[in-house]
Design an enzyme around this catalytic site. Structure first.
Site, PDB file in Angstrom:
ATOM      1  N   CYS A  10       0.689  -1.120  -0.163  1.00 54.76           N
ATOM      2  CA  CYS A  10       0.093  -0.028  -0.006  1.00 54.76           C
ATOM      3  C   CYS A  10       0.867   1.246  -0.002  1.00 54.76           C
ATOM      4  O   CYS A  10       2.070   1.315   0.132  1.00 54.76           O
ATOM      5  CB  CYS A  10      -0.851  -0.004   1.276  1.00 54.76           C
ATOM      6  SG  CYS A  10      -1.748  -1.402   1.275  1.00 54.76           S
TER       7      CYS A  10
ATOM      8  N   ASP B 170      -3.465  -9.357   7.780  1.00 51.97           N
ATOM      9  CA  ASP B 170      -2.093  -9.178   8.470  1.00 51.97           C
ATOM     10  C   ASP B 170      -2.162  -7.912   9.283  1.00 51.97           C
ATOM     11  O   ASP B 170      -1.297  -7.621  10.340  1.00 51.97           O
ATOM     12  CB  ASP B 170      -1.206  -9.342   7.715  1.00 51.97           C
ATOM     13  CG  ASP B 170      -0.944  -8.523   6.559  1.00 51.97           C
ATOM     14  OD1 ASP B 170      -1.863  -7.817   6.206  1.00 51.97           O
ATOM     15  OD2 ASP B 170       0.261  -8.278   6.165  1.00 51.97           O
TER      16      ASP B 170
END
Length: 658
Positions: A2, A104
């Site tokens: 990201c 996660d």
């Protein structure tokens, strides 16, 4: 994978608006094209803003960020992957933590609740994240051990700004853009600007293996991990070193097979399609082979080729794919430097002169057409002594131990007059470079080999005014200081250790992160699992370097996965014909851009010296391609990041730069 950004401030006059936070976030849209998330709050004088662009890989439905803990006292924005997140989830649940997602990311907020900034010791992965702690009015920044994920910050009075890319921070009004002379000197020497420096004054990079906590207008930076090859590594690393020394070669092979296989297995955790880069070299072949063993379907593998045979590895990639039974994809690319350069400079956002970034971006774009995650062999050369220059360093070390008369012959200045081919990687050119540096210390010799502009050449081209701005700074001192940190006894291992904390994070991993994120592709490298790295750097040198071959233990341990011709082949670089370009399609650009009045008026260089470099190269007298490429990248960067009234949030077109 990201893009993250944000700010924290302790005076309302230093706040950033929600609108500017949104602009920061969307500047990173290429890193996370799937979703956007924001959090902004202002309490009395203290405020915080967090932005996130998401590339959905794990828990596609509920993994949106920013992500909070149960009572909304801890919030995280995260870039990367935590490969042991399932094991951490199980452990945290036994301690009473509740999970609302299967991502996660959520393990980070709960680990922080239990361990604070020490949470990083529990993570196996690549990461850069920021955690806002409301109860303590603090912000934690962290970067993974090898620096696979970037994290840049700017600390102003009563405010801290951070982001995955500097472009995001530059969207805040009033941020000055001034070149740091030291960073420019470092760039011309090494082809990159190493952390913690940045090309712009006032910006810094979090170093790999470090955390930083901002609280009460103070930024406290701490190192939490050091490679086994570096002095001061933690007790766990020391135990790995002692344990490895007690193993036989066969036992070390078994340990390596077990550790690297587990690292590959962990990196197959994904809720989206994944594949592998396959160049036909040892590293990518064995990683793909281990990957294929773990899957019940053919691995999707990807390689690109070139019309110029010297740069084309497709035959070896096909050989590896056929042997391993993968579903192989290949493509011939003909990258245009004129079209590629502005896009490359915008994405890398600092001068970056490793021309292999161009084919790397082409490979990532091609791979992203079919998968969202790709495993790579990055790190294998630095950890297992794969580069040719390591063997040359070993030869130089042996020459230094020869009797005096023999040393005098080999170190004679007469070798300077030896004729050599213009080609950068020709045998005669390499031999001449080796012999003409034989009289230097081992460290100086190696630095001369790998530098772009050495100290003498930089002094020659710099203007007197720019030399004064450096106030005596020498880029070589940075690497000399790194040599002082190494824990190994032999020079080859010391050199590989230096590369692990200089070249690997600042060049190789920067190249792959930026190129892959330009197209929303996540790259994972099993070699950079810290348990694999600790094992590799703890091995004796003769396990890795034997005769004319590096990576000996990889060749022996995984010979069943690697076809014999690949085991025997020499290493081939991943590059583009820059020397040819500058005598043909880029020749006008050299004159129109590099020799323009605009470029020469910056005051960095003596115009006549740059004119000479161009003329000597374009007439075929010398090969200055790497020097000219670095200077061209620098000039295009200056036009894009210094001259422009504002830094674009979108990748540019070439006609708007030249």
């Amino acid at each position: 994978m990201c893009g993250i950004c944000g700010a924290i401030w302790s005076n309302e006059s230093r706040s950033i608006s929600e609108e500017h936070l949104l602009q920061m976030t969307d500047t990173l849209s290429h890193r996370g094209p799937d979703a956007r998330g924001l959090h902004w709050e202002q309490n009395s004088n203290l405020g915080v803003g967090l932005g996130h662009r998401r590339l959905s890989i794990i828990d596609l439905a509920t993994g949106q960020q920013p992500m909070w803990n149960e009572d909304h006292s801890v919030c995280v924005v995260f870039n990367g992957e935590i490969y042991n997140y399932r094991e951490l989830q199980k452990e945290l649940r036994t301690k009473g933590h509740q999970f609302r997602t299967d991502s996660d990311t959520e393990v980070l907020v709960h680990l922080y609740e239990d361990y604070g900034r020490e949470m990083v010791h529990h993570l196996r992965g690549m990461f850069a994240f920021a955690i806002w702690d409301r109860n303590h009015s603090s912000l934690l920044l962290a970067r993974d051990r090898f620096g696979q994920k970037p994290l840049i910050y700017r600390q102003d009075e009563n405010r801290l700004l951070f982001a995955s890319e500097m472009k995001a921070i530059l969207q805040i009004p009033g941020i000055p853009r001034e070149v740091d002379p030291v960073a420019l000197d470092l760039f011309l020497t090494w082809q990159y600007v190493p952390a913690p420096w940045s090309m712009l004054k006032g910006f810094q990079k979090i170093l790999p293996g470090h955390t930083a906590v901002w609280q009460e207008n103070r930024l406290d930076i701490q190192q939490y991990w050091t490679p086994t090859s570096i002095r001061g590594s933690d007790s766990a690393n020391e135990q790995t070193r002692r344990d490895t020394r007690n193993l036989s070669y066969a036992q070390t092979q078994e340990k390596l097979k077990e550790t690297l296989t587990e690292a590959v297995r962990l990196r197959l955790r994904s809720d989206v399609p994944l594949g592998a880069f396959l160049s036909g070299g040892i590293d990518s072949t064995l990683i793909t082979g281990l990957m294929q063993r773990e899957l019940d379907r053919p691995v999707e593998t990807f390689s690109i080729g070139f019309d110029i045979a010297h740069f084309d590895e497709r035959s070896f990639a096909r050989m590896a794919a056929k042997s391993l039974g993968t579903n192989h994809h290949e493509k011939i690319v003909s990258p245009s430097a004129v079209d590629s350069l502005p896009e490359l400079v915008w994405h890398y956002e600092e001068p970056y002169a490793d021309s292999s970034a161009i084919p790397t971006m082409a490979l990532c774009e091609f791979t992203r057409e079919a998968v969202k995650v790709a495993l790579t062999g990055d790190g294998g050369d630095e950890l297992f002594i794969g580069y040719d220059r390591y063997r040359a360093a070993g030869l130089g070390d042996r020459i230094d131990r020869l009797p005096g008369p023999l040393r005098s012959i080999l170190k004679s200045s007469l070798w300077q007059k030896m004729p050599a081919s213009l080609k950068q990687k020709s045998f005669s050119r390499r031999l001449k470079r080796f012999l003409t540096t034989a009289g230097l210390s081992p460290e100086q010799r190696y630095m001369t080999w790998i530098s772009y502009f050495d100290a003498a050449r930089r002094k020659d081209i710099y203007s007197s005014g720019f030399r004064e701005k450096l106030t005596g700074f020498q880029s070589e001192d940075w690497m000399s200081d790194l040599y002082e940190l190494t824990a190994q006894n032999d020079f080859v291992s010391r050199t590989a250790a230096v590369d692990q904390i200089s070249y690997l994070p600042n060049d190789i991993l920067t190249k792959v992160d930026i190129a892959s994120m330009a197209y929303g592709l996540e790259c994972r490298s099993p070699f950079l699992d810290h348990q694999v790295a600790d094992l590799a750097t703890s091995m004796p040198l003769n396990y890795k370097l034997k005769g004319r071959y590096g990576k000996q233990i990889l060749r022996d341990t995984f010979a069943d996965l690697i076809p014999e011709p690949i085991l025997q082949r020499s290493k081939m670089g991943f590059g583009v014909p820059v020397d040819h370009w500058f005598r043909n399609e880029l020749k006008p650009l050299l004159h129109d851009v590099l020799l323009s009045e605009r470029a020469m008026s910056r005051g960095y260089f003596e115009p006549a010296k740059i004119q000479r470099l161009v003329e000597e190269h374009t007439t075929g007298l010398c090969d200055h391609s790497k020097h000219l490429w670095a200077m061209l990248v620098l000039e295009v960067w200056c036009r894009m990041f210094i001259d422009a009234s504002e830094v674009s949030t979108k990748r540019p077109l070439s006609d708007g730069v030249f």
